[in-house]
Design a protein around this motif. Structure first.
Motif, PDB file in Angstrom:
ATOM      1  N   TRP A 117      53.762  43.835  38.102  1.00 23.59           N
ATOM      2  CA  TRP A 117      54.343  43.535  36.819  1.00 23.59           C
ATOM      3  C   TRP A 117      53.804  44.439  35.930  1.00 23.59           C
ATOM      4  O   TRP A 117      54.552  44.965  34.788  1.00 23.59           O
ATOM      5  N   ARG A 118      52.744  44.738  35.747  1.00 23.13           N
ATOM      6  CA  ARG A 118      51.990  45.660  34.822  1.00 23.13           C
ATOM      7  C   ARG A 118      52.788  46.969  34.854  1.00 23.13           C
ATOM      8  O   ARG A 118      53.031  47.745  33.909  1.00 23.13           O
ATOM      9  N   ALA A 124      36.743  37.604  36.812  1.00 23.17           N
ATOM     10  CA  ALA A 124      37.403  37.763  35.420  1.00 23.17           C
ATOM     11  C   ALA A 124      36.598  39.220  35.043  1.00 23.17           C
ATOM     12  O   ALA A 124      35.353  39.403  35.197  1.00 23.17           O
ATOM     13  N   GLY A 125      37.353  40.187  34.419  1.00 23.90           N
ATOM     14  CA  GLY A 125      36.949  41.330  33.711  1.00 23.90           C
ATOM     15  C   GLY A 125      36.613  42.533  34.826  1.00 23.90           C
ATOM     16  O   GLY A 125      36.044  43.538  34.292  1.00 23.90           O
ATOM     17  N   VAL A 126      37.105  42.532  35.873  1.00 21.28           N
ATOM     18  CA  VAL A 126      37.101  43.561  36.891  1.00 21.28           C
ATOM     19  C   VAL A 126      38.457  44.228  37.264  1.00 21.28           C
ATOM     20  O   VAL A 126      39.400  43.479  37.680  1.00 21.28           O
ATOM     21  N   HIS A 127      38.420  45.303  36.909  1.00 20.12           N
ATOM     22  CA  HIS A 127      39.731  46.306  37.172  1.00 20.12           C
ATOM     23  C   HIS A 127      39.344  47.544  37.664  1.00 20.12           C
ATOM     24  O   HIS A 127      38.343  48.193  37.683  1.00 20.12           O
ATOM     25  N   THR A 150      34.916  44.480  31.890  1.00 22.34           N
ATOM     26  CA  THR A 150      34.952  44.153  30.612  1.00 22.34           C
ATOM     27  C   THR A 150      35.107  42.775  30.540  1.00 22.34           C
ATOM     28  O   THR A 150      35.418  41.991  31.224  1.00 22.34           O
ATOM     29  N   ASP A 151      35.046  42.298  29.315  1.00 23.48           N
ATOM     30  CA  ASP A 151      34.936  40.971  29.137  1.00 23.48           C
ATOM     31  C   ASP A 151      36.171  40.318  28.338  1.00 23.48           C
ATOM     32  O   ASP A 151      36.234  39.488  27.526  1.00 23.48           O
ATOM     33  N   ASP A 208      46.712  41.000  28.290  1.00 21.60           N
ATOM     34  CA  ASP A 208      47.503  42.318  28.867  1.00 21.60           C
ATOM     35  C   ASP A 208      47.514  43.586  28.016  1.00 21.60           C
ATOM     36  O   ASP A 208      47.310  44.759  28.423  1.00 21.60           O
ATOM     37  N   GLU A 209      47.533  43.229  26.772  1.00 21.59           N
ATOM     38  CA  GLU A 209      47.549  44.419  25.636  1.00 21.59           C
ATOM     39  C   GLU A 209      46.209  45.425  25.808  1.00 21.59           C
ATOM     40  O   GLU A 209      46.186  46.666  25.928  1.00 21.59           O
ATOM     41  N   PHE A 210      45.348  44.655  25.988  1.00 24.95           N
ATOM     42  CA  PHE A 210      43.805  45.400  25.893  1.00 24.95           C
ATOM     43  C   PHE A 210      43.713  46.188  27.214  1.00 24.95           C
ATOM     44  O   PHE A 210      43.357  47.260  27.411  1.00 24.95           O
ATOM     45  N   ILE A 211      44.318  45.368  28.611  1.00 30.67           N
ATOM     46  CA  ILE A 211      44.072  45.926  29.649  1.00 30.67           C
ATOM     47  C   ILE A 211      44.766  47.254  29.912  1.00 30.67           C
ATOM     48  O   ILE A 211      44.900  48.331  30.350  1.00 30.67           O
TER      49      ILE A 211
END
Length: 492
Positions: free
Chosen positions: A83-84, A417-420, A474-475, A479-482
């Protein structure tokens, strides 16, 4: 042993031999740049001519096999986009997949009526069958290279959408019956809108429901999560179809909704469905090839008429229609030209042709044979030229990451959470930049870098390169921040 056991043994032997042969053809496909589906399709068609018993498989059985195969192919196609990635090009892809399919089908149908002498109804059926494209054939033609940037997303998303659109359109036209012209157009429009609307709604709702279930279900083995996702996709297809919607569109959207959203054993599920999609591609092209009787093509004048339709469909109609539709889409001239010429035909046109045959259309056999010739020409000729066309058009290509059979993984009891994870694209802000010089937000830091299959610990002086895989922590999880972080590594 009983005769039934021996017959089953022969069936298993043939199936295993076909799968082994199909896998053995992939290296040949990479060397010749001829897409692997061409070998599956043509080999099955030739074999069925020499082994008459193979032609006794009912075409309805083949349709069911190909339908199941396409469910997993489209599910994997939606998941490979995610989706992103898809949402940035969703408007353009929907425009191409919906309006493009309708216009291409109408234009090819008109030419078939005027030049080949088909009546309007069978001419439109032929046009609809030849409208969908197959991105798997394009990617097979490119070998170890992948299309990067927006061009690859548009090509993949257009094909994922125009397959179910073509199937929905054909369903409406097959049901026209003896209606007047106005009533026929209204009926087709109603069926088409119903299929697309219901399919999209079930796809979004079913995808969110499947995501919820996968995140909360507790199963005793990791392999069962892959089966849970597969069974969920089958349920979603069935629900959409029973509700008079497009099941294929529903599963494609489901794949996009679920992908990259943090489900347990996500990588294992991806690998499982990638394998299912590959198996589905082999099964679909092989099964469809067995329905073709090449020795009848001279009687049907399929070679000549198929060649005419191949030239018109591939070199005239699609380029003209997409040139018009791509006007509002921001693309470089080379990328635009590549999209015009890279719409390879695949299994769906032949499947649609088989529906014409079973729909008792008088010209069904001729239409089916012409479709086969067009698909074969597209894969063999157009597909072979795809790498050259990509270079000439300046379409950004990147080497596919080499196979890495030895994984290093860390398991968590709760979603991490926070792992990309990102891949550095050529020309992106991170390309050739020192990790400490990147102007990343203060809540973001690069934890690991993987280069050529080797692990690097980022330090002062570590310069990133195109193709590097970067693990970011990241903490902040909006979606906007990612998306903001992704812009440092991607050129979209």
């Amino acid at each position: 042993m009983t005769q039934d056991v021996v017959s089953l043994g022969w069936a298993v032997l043939v199936i295993g031999a076909v799968m082994a042969g199909a896998l053995a053809l992939h290296p040949l496909s990479r060397r010749t740049r001829v897409p692997a589906p061409a070998f599956f399709l043509l080999a099955a068609a030739v074999v069925s001519d020499f082994v008459p018993g193979l032609r006794n498989i009912p075409i309805e059985t083949v349709q069911r096999v190909v339908t199941i195969a396409l469910i997993f192919v489209l599910l994997d196609g939606g998941a490979s986009l995610g989706w992103r990635k898809l949402r940035h090009s969703l408007a353009a892809a929907s425009w191409l997949g919906l309006a493009g399919t309708v216009l291409i089908a109408g234009a090819i149908g008109a030419l078939a009526h005027l030049l080949l002498g088909f009546a309007w109804h069978p001419a439109l059926l032929l046009g609809i069958a030849l409208a969908p494209t197959d991105p798997a054939a394009v990617f097979s033609a490119l070998g170890r290279k992948e299309i990067s940037g927006r061009t690859g997303v548009l090509l993949d998303a257009e094909a994922g959408l125009n397959d179910p659109v073509g199937i929905a359109l054909l369903a409406g036209v097959l049901e026209i019956g003896g209606r007047t012209a106005g009533a026929a157009v209204g009926h087709v429009a109603l069926v088409f809108l119903e299929q697309i609307t219901v399919g999209a709604a079930v796809g979004v709702g079913g995808g969110l429901a499947l995501l919820y279930v996968l995140r909360r279900i507790h199963l005793p083995g990791q392999g069962l999560y892959s089966l849970a996702a597969s069974s969920g996709a089958l349920v979603i297809y069935g629900l959409a179809t029973v509700a008079q919607g497009s099941g294929f569109l529903a599963v494609f959207i489901t794949g996009a909704v679920v992908a990259d959203r943090g489900v347990p054993f996500e990588r294992e599920i991806e690998r499982f469905h990638d394998a299912l999609a590959s198996l589905g591609e082999i099964a679909a092209f092989t099964a469809l090839g067995l329905t073709i009787t090449l020795r009848d093509f001279d009687e049907l004048d399929a070679w000549g008429r198929g060649a005419v339709m191949a030239v018109l469909a591939l070199l005239v109609v699609r380029p003209a229609v997409l040139m018009l539709l791509l006007q509002p889409v921001r693309l470089r001239t080379g990328e635009r030209l590549f999209l015009l010429m890279a719409g390879l035909k695949g299994a769906v046109p032949i499947l649609l042709g088989s529906f014409v045959v079973t729909g008792h259309e008088a010209a069904g056999r001729s239409i089916y044979a012409i479709i086969f010739v067009v698909v074969a020409a597209s894969i063999l000729i157009q597909g072979t030229l795809i790498p050259w066309l990509a270079r000439r058009c300046g379409v950004p290509l990147r080497e596919a990451p080499p196979l890495r059979p030895w994984p290093l993984g860390v398991r968590f009891r709760k979603p991490p959470a926070g792992v990309h994870r990102y891949e550095v694209q050529a020309g992106a802000a991170a390309d050739r930049a020192d990790v400490h010089d990147l102007d990343l937000p203060g809540t973001v830091w690069i934890a690991l870098v993987i280069r050529n299959g080797a692990l690097l610990i980022p330090r002062a002086g570590t310069r990133l390169e195109a193709g590097d895989e970067v693990v970011v922590l990241t903490d902040v999880e909006s979606d906007e921040f990612i998306d903001t972080i992704a812009e440092y590594f991607d050129t979209r």
